[in-house]
Design a protein around this motif. Sequence first.
Motif, PDB file in Angstrom:
ATOM      1  N   VAL A 143       1.537   6.788  -6.754  1.00 19.92           N
ATOM      2  CA  VAL A 143       0.439   7.722  -7.047  1.00 19.92           C
ATOM      3  C   VAL A 143       0.880   9.158  -6.778  1.00 19.92           C
ATOM      4  N   LEU A 144       1.525   9.392  -5.640  1.00 20.69           N
ATOM      5  CA  LEU A 144       1.976  10.751  -5.309  1.00 20.69           C
ATOM      6  C   LEU A 144       3.001  11.254  -6.323  1.00 20.69           C
ATOM      7  N   ILE A 173      -2.199  10.898   0.699  1.00 13.84           N
ATOM      8  CA  ILE A 173      -1.490  11.195   1.948  1.00 13.84           C
ATOM      9  C   ILE A 173      -2.289  10.667   3.140  1.00 13.84           C
ATOM     10  N   SER A 174      -3.608  10.831   3.108  1.00 11.14           N
ATOM     11  CA  SER A 174      -4.459  10.326   4.194  1.00 11.14           C
ATOM     12  C   SER A 174      -4.360   8.807   4.311  1.00 11.14           C
ATOM     13  N   ARG A 192      -4.894  18.126  -6.335  1.00  6.39           N
ATOM     14  CA  ARG A 192      -4.774  18.435  -4.908  1.00  6.39           C
ATOM     15  C   ARG A 192      -5.630  17.466  -4.079  1.00  6.39           C
ATOM     16  N   SER A 193      -6.833  17.189  -4.537  1.00 10.40           N
ATOM     17  CA  SER A 193      -7.735  16.277  -3.833  1.00 10.40           C
ATOM     18  C   SER A 193      -7.182  14.850  -3.838  1.00 10.40           C
ATOM     19  N   ALA A 194      -6.683  14.409  -4.991  1.00  8.43           N
ATOM     20  CA  ALA A 194      -6.111  13.060  -5.094  1.00  8.43           C
ATOM     21  C   ALA A 194      -4.864  12.946  -4.218  1.00  8.43           C
ATOM     22  N   ARG A 195      -4.045  13.999  -4.192  1.00 13.20           N
ATOM     23  CA  ARG A 195      -2.832  13.997  -3.365  1.00 13.20           C
ATOM     24  C   ARG A 195      -3.214  13.880  -1.884  1.00 13.20           C
ATOM     25  N   LEU A 225       0.836  -1.201   0.000  1.00  8.57           N
ATOM     26  CA  LEU A 225       0.000   0.000   0.000  1.00  8.57           C
ATOM     27  C   LEU A 225       0.871   1.253   0.000  1.00  8.57           C
ATOM     28  N   ARG A 226       1.876   1.285   0.859  1.00  3.97           N
ATOM     29  CA  ARG A 226       2.773   2.449   0.902  1.00  3.97           C
ATOM     30  C   ARG A 226       3.493   2.636  -0.430  1.00  3.97           C
TER      31      ARG A 226
END
Length: 176
Positions: free
Chosen positions: A72-73, A98-99, A91-94, A65-66
Amino acid sequence: REPIKQDILNYRKDGTPFWNNVQITPVFDESGELTNFIGFQSDITTRVEQERRTELLQKILRHNLRNELNVVLGNLSLIADDLGEETDAVRSARQSAISLLELSESAQRIEAQIKKASFTPKEIDLKSLLNKEITTVVRSYDGVTIETAIESDISVLAPDSVSIAIRELLENAVKH
């Protein structure tokens, strides 16, 4: 002179290993003199093997997952560079990525705390416990204040590990 409970790796007569839970309790007579010990043992091989498989699977999933979220980031950064700006969608996807990374780290932290926590219930002063956990959470987040209204003489019967649940509850309240 104290009861003991221990999981040990044992071996059958034919040399086959198995996990054994051994419980030994002292027996005292009316005058308090130690007279005997009572022992119980249970084969817990299946449980131990299942726990180990689950632990390995969790480690692999968190690792994967990480890794995927870092990809993705990285791709989101490339998209923002190509566009010349970071759009609301990027911004929303980032923020979502991160969450998810933070959630993975939180799960790992909680798992480590639970592994070393005692689950033997004892009487705990609720106000002291809440104040300790509130202080910990407030120090972790800038500009956050948490207020409580609780009577000072309320006790609960709970294991020390209840503090993990309270801290997680407070952190979720702050975040969301």
